[in-house]
Structure formats: structure tokens, C-alpha cells
Design a protein around this motif. Structure first.
Motif, short mmCIF file in Angstrom:
data_model
loop_
_atom_site.label_atom_id
_atom_site.label_comp_id
_atom_site.label_asym_id
_atom_site.label_seq_id
_atom_site.Cartn_x
_atom_site.Cartn_y
_atom_site.Cartn_z
N ASN A 184 -47.47 -31.23 20.35
CA ASN A 184 -47.00 -29.93 19.87
C ASN A 184 -46.26 -30.16 18.57
O ASN A 184 -45.16 -30.73 18.56
CB ASN A 184 -46.08 -29.28 20.92
N LEU A 185 -46.85 -29.74 17.45
CA LEU A 185 -46.24 -29.95 16.14
C LEU A 185 -45.17 -28.89 15.91
O LEU A 185 -45.45 -27.69 15.96
CB LEU A 185 -47.31 -29.88 15.05
N ILE A 186 -43.95 -29.34 15.65
CA ILE A 186 -42.83 -28.42 15.44
C ILE A 186 -42.35 -28.57 14.00
O ILE A 186 -41.70 -29.57 13.66
CB ILE A 186 -41.67 -28.72 16.41
N PRO A 187 -42.67 -27.61 13.13
CA PRO A 187 -42.19 -27.69 11.75
C PRO A 187 -40.67 -27.75 11.70
O PRO A 187 -39.97 -27.14 12.53
CB PRO A 187 -42.72 -26.39 11.12
N PHE A 188 -40.15 -28.48 10.73
CA PHE A 188 -38.71 -28.62 10.56
C PHE A 188 -38.08 -27.27 10.26
O PHE A 188 -38.56 -26.50 9.43
CB PHE A 188 -38.42 -29.58 9.41
N ASN A 189 -37.00 -26.97 10.99
CA ASN A 189 -36.26 -25.73 10.76
C ASN A 189 -35.04 -26.02 9.90
O ASN A 189 -34.24 -26.90 10.23
CB ASN A 189 -35.83 -25.11 12.10
N SER A 190 -34.90 -25.31 8.81
CA SER A 190 -33.84 -25.58 7.85
C SER A 190 -32.46 -25.54 8.50
O SER A 190 -32.15 -24.66 9.30
CB SER A 190 -33.90 -24.54 6.71
N ILE A 191 -31.63 -26.53 8.15
CA ILE A 191 -30.23 -26.53 8.61
C ILE A 191 -29.29 -26.53 7.40
O ILE A 191 -28.19 -27.07 7.43
CB ILE A 191 -29.95 -27.73 9.53
N GLY A 192 -29.76 -25.92 6.31
CA GLY A 192 -28.92 -25.71 5.13
C GLY A 192 -28.49 -27.00 4.47
O GLY A 192 -29.27 -27.92 4.29
N THR A 193 -27.22 -27.06 4.13
CA THR A 193 -26.69 -28.19 3.37
C THR A 193 -26.47 -29.43 4.23
O THR A 193 -26.10 -30.48 3.72
CB THR A 193 -25.35 -27.81 2.71
N SER A 195 -28.64 -31.22 5.66
CA SER A 195 -29.75 -32.17 5.67
C SER A 195 -30.46 -32.22 4.34
O SER A 195 -30.50 -31.23 3.60
CB SER A 195 -30.74 -31.78 6.77
N GLN A 196 -31.03 -33.39 4.04
CA GLN A 196 -31.82 -33.57 2.83
C GLN A 196 -33.29 -33.24 3.07
O GLN A 196 -34.10 -33.32 2.15
CB GLN A 196 -31.71 -35.01 2.31
N PHE A 197 -33.63 -32.84 4.30
CA PHE A 197 -35.02 -32.60 4.64
C PHE A 197 -35.43 -31.16 4.32
O PHE A 197 -34.60 -30.27 4.22
CB PHE A 197 -35.26 -32.87 6.13
N LYS A 198 -36.74 -30.95 4.19
CA LYS A 198 -37.27 -29.60 4.03
C LYS A 198 -38.54 -29.46 4.85
O LYS A 198 -39.20 -30.45 5.19
CB LYS A 198 -37.57 -29.30 2.56
N SER A 199 -38.90 -28.22 5.18
CA SER A 199 -40.03 -27.98 6.05
C SER A 199 -41.36 -28.28 5.36
O SER A 199 -41.51 -28.07 4.15
CB SER A 199 -40.02 -26.52 6.52
N THR A 200 -42.31 -28.79 6.13
CA THR A 200 -43.65 -29.04 5.63
C THR A 200 -44.40 -27.72 5.47
O THR A 200 -44.20 -26.79 6.25
CB THR A 200 -44.42 -29.94 6.61
N SER A 206 -51.45 -27.81 9.07
CA SER A 206 -52.81 -27.54 9.51
C SER A 206 -53.72 -28.76 9.29
O SER A 206 -54.54 -29.11 10.15
CB SER A 206 -53.38 -26.32 8.78
N LYS A 207 -53.56 -29.42 8.15
CA LYS A 207 -54.36 -30.60 7.84
C LYS A 207 -54.07 -31.72 8.83
O LYS A 207 -55.00 -32.39 9.33
CB LYS A 207 -54.08 -31.07 6.42
N PHE A 208 -52.80 -31.94 9.15
CA PHE A 208 -52.41 -32.97 10.10
C PHE A 208 -52.97 -32.65 11.49
O PHE A 208 -53.48 -33.53 12.20
CB PHE A 208 -50.89 -33.08 10.15
N GLN A 209 -52.91 -31.37 11.88
CA GLN A 209 -53.45 -30.95 13.16
C GLN A 209 -54.95 -31.25 13.25
O GLN A 209 -55.44 -31.74 14.27
CB GLN A 209 -53.21 -29.46 13.38
#
Length: 260
Positions: A184-193, A195-200, A206-209
């Protein structure tokens, strides 16, 4: 009574298609429940981890989330996927599952899932304590080194040993079947400042799936994102406890105050 947080997710399973055909079923509700106040894991992409660990919930406090949620919807599935790492509160989680499968709830073990990061020694105990329980493992990266960078606790639970543990868990459940999973692919949910991560992007997800399905024949779904506007989805749940020094006369103290 500890501060609790539970989320009801409502779905219409008739929407979309499965195997090119209309999906059977209808309206359903899944309850995501908490097992702890805060979390010890410290995952860098999760707002909950920024709380640190406060305390474990008792089995009664865990079940209370189902009691209250049942007044809002007919709960079909329960997932331990909110605040806390369930296997770090093993005894209370196991006891709460036994209560949920008994009267008056009568939930099937097939409808209960424990989502965890991979605490190997606890996985090895689960089959004897609650045989037939569904497990969901949060895999944050395909390589051990990268896992350790974004989830420090992964150092104690190497991927190779985790996979061996899951193989053994499934072997005990399905003696003559091979290792079977649903990703089950769960896109990253923004947690504001925080984290340095961002959602795919949806295109990359879709390509990864398609790669997982086509090249590796792995059943793969993409998690429908809901509740981001109220900081309710995976990774965004963070409880700001009231500052007693401010003289707050009405602190949030129970699940009735936190129903989404």
C-alpha cells in the motif's frame, strides 16, 4: 485518562474498479486508533515523532476509541496506525484486540490490522498470542542504510532479519503458501517546517506502482489521501499538550474532544 486521538475513515468501495471490473461492496468505515501518547521511534518524516514519548495507553483506553467511534459510524475495520508504535505497547495492544474480537464488538481478526515499523521480537510472539492477526509493516526505504538515515530505530531492526521474521509469521499462518503481500503506497503528508521531505508527484507514484505490479507481480494499491486539511492523515498527527503554566481551564483530556 490520557489524551487520545482516533480517526474514522469512510469509504465507498463501489467507486473505482478492481481487475477491470466494478468493485463489489458499499459504504464502510475504518477506524485508525492510537496505542501510545507520543512515540519513541523518532522517524524524521513524522510529526508524531516530534512529540517524543509520553506514555503507553492501557487496553481500556485503546478500546475506548472504538466505543466512541461506534457512536458515529458502523466500524468495519480497525487499524493500529495512529499515534504510537503498537508493538512498543505489546501487552495492552494484545489485550485490546482480544476485547475487540469478543462481545459486544465481535470484530473478526481478519478486520484488525497492526501497523508497525518492524520490532522483530514482538512479531515473533504475535502468532501465539493472537493467531490470524493482520500485520502491516511501514517500509520507508529498500536499503538498510537509507532506512537508518530517516528512521533511527531501524538500526535495531535490520531489514534482512525483519523479512525473515515476516516469512516465519506467514509460514505459521499459511503453511503451504509462499510469501504473499499487498503493498500500500502512502504518499508523504506534509508536516510543514518539521521536515526536509516533500510529497512525491502522482505521476511518480503511478509509475512506481506499475513497476511493482508489472515487473514483480506484487499486488499494489495507492492510499487515498483524506483529512490533510485537518492534519489527520498518516504522519501528521501531533498533539500539543496544554501548558499548565498558562492556566488553561479546559485542556483536551478525552477522545470526545478530538473526534474528526
Amino acid at each position: 485518562m490520557e489524551l487520545l486521538w482516533a480517526v474514522i475513515m469512510r469509504y465507498d468501495t463501489r467507486l473505482g474498479k478492481y481487475g477491470g471490473k466494478p468493485r463489489p461492496g458499499g459504504l464502510r468505515a475504518t477506524l485508525c486508533i492510537s496505542s501510545q501518547v507520543g512515540c519513541k521511534m523518532g522517524c524524521k518524516f513524522c510529526a508524531t515523532g516530534s512529540m517524543g514519548f509520553k506514555s503507553n495507553l492501557s487496553s481500556g483506553e485503546i478500546v475506548e476509541q472504538l466505543v466512541h467511534a461506534s457512536t458515529f459510524a458502523q466500524i468495519r475495520n480497525v487499524v493500529f496506525m495512529e499515534v504510537g508504535e503498537p508493538l512498543n505497547n505489546y501487552s495492552a495492544v494484545v489485550e485490546s484486540i482480544r476485547i475487540m474480537t469478543g462481545s459486544p464488538f465481535q470484530l473478526s481478526l481478519k478486520r484488525i490490522t497492526v501497523s508497525m515499523v518492524g520490532i522483530i521480537h514482538s512479531i515473533n510472539k504475535l502468532h501465539n498470542d493472537v493467531p490470524g492477526l493482520n500485520l502491516a509493516v511501514s517500509l520507508h526505504a529498500p536499503a538498510q542504510d537509507l532506512c537508518c538515515q530517516i528512521m533511527p530505530a531501524a538500526r535495531a531492526f535490520p531489514l534482512e532479519k525483519l523479512m525473515d521474521s515476516l516469512q516465519e509469521y506467514q509460514r505459521k499462518r499459511k503453511l503451504l503458501e509462499t510469501f504473499e503481500v499487498v503493498v500500500n503506497l502512502i504518499p508523504f503528508n506534509s508536516i510543514g517546517t518539521l521536515s526536509q521531505f516533500k510529497s512525491t508527484s502522482e505521476q511518480k507514484v503511478s509509475k512506481f506502482q506499475k513497476i511493482l505490479r508489472g515487473a514483480y507481480k506484487i499486488r499494489t494499491t495507492v492510499r487515498k489521501q483524506m483529512g490533510e486539511d485537518i492534519s489527520g492523515p498518516c504522519g501528521q498527527l501531533e498533539v500539543n499538550l496544554p501548558d499548565k503554566s498558562l492556566g488553561n481551564a479546559n485542556p483536551l483530556t478525552d477522545i470526545e474532544d478530538l473526534v474528526i
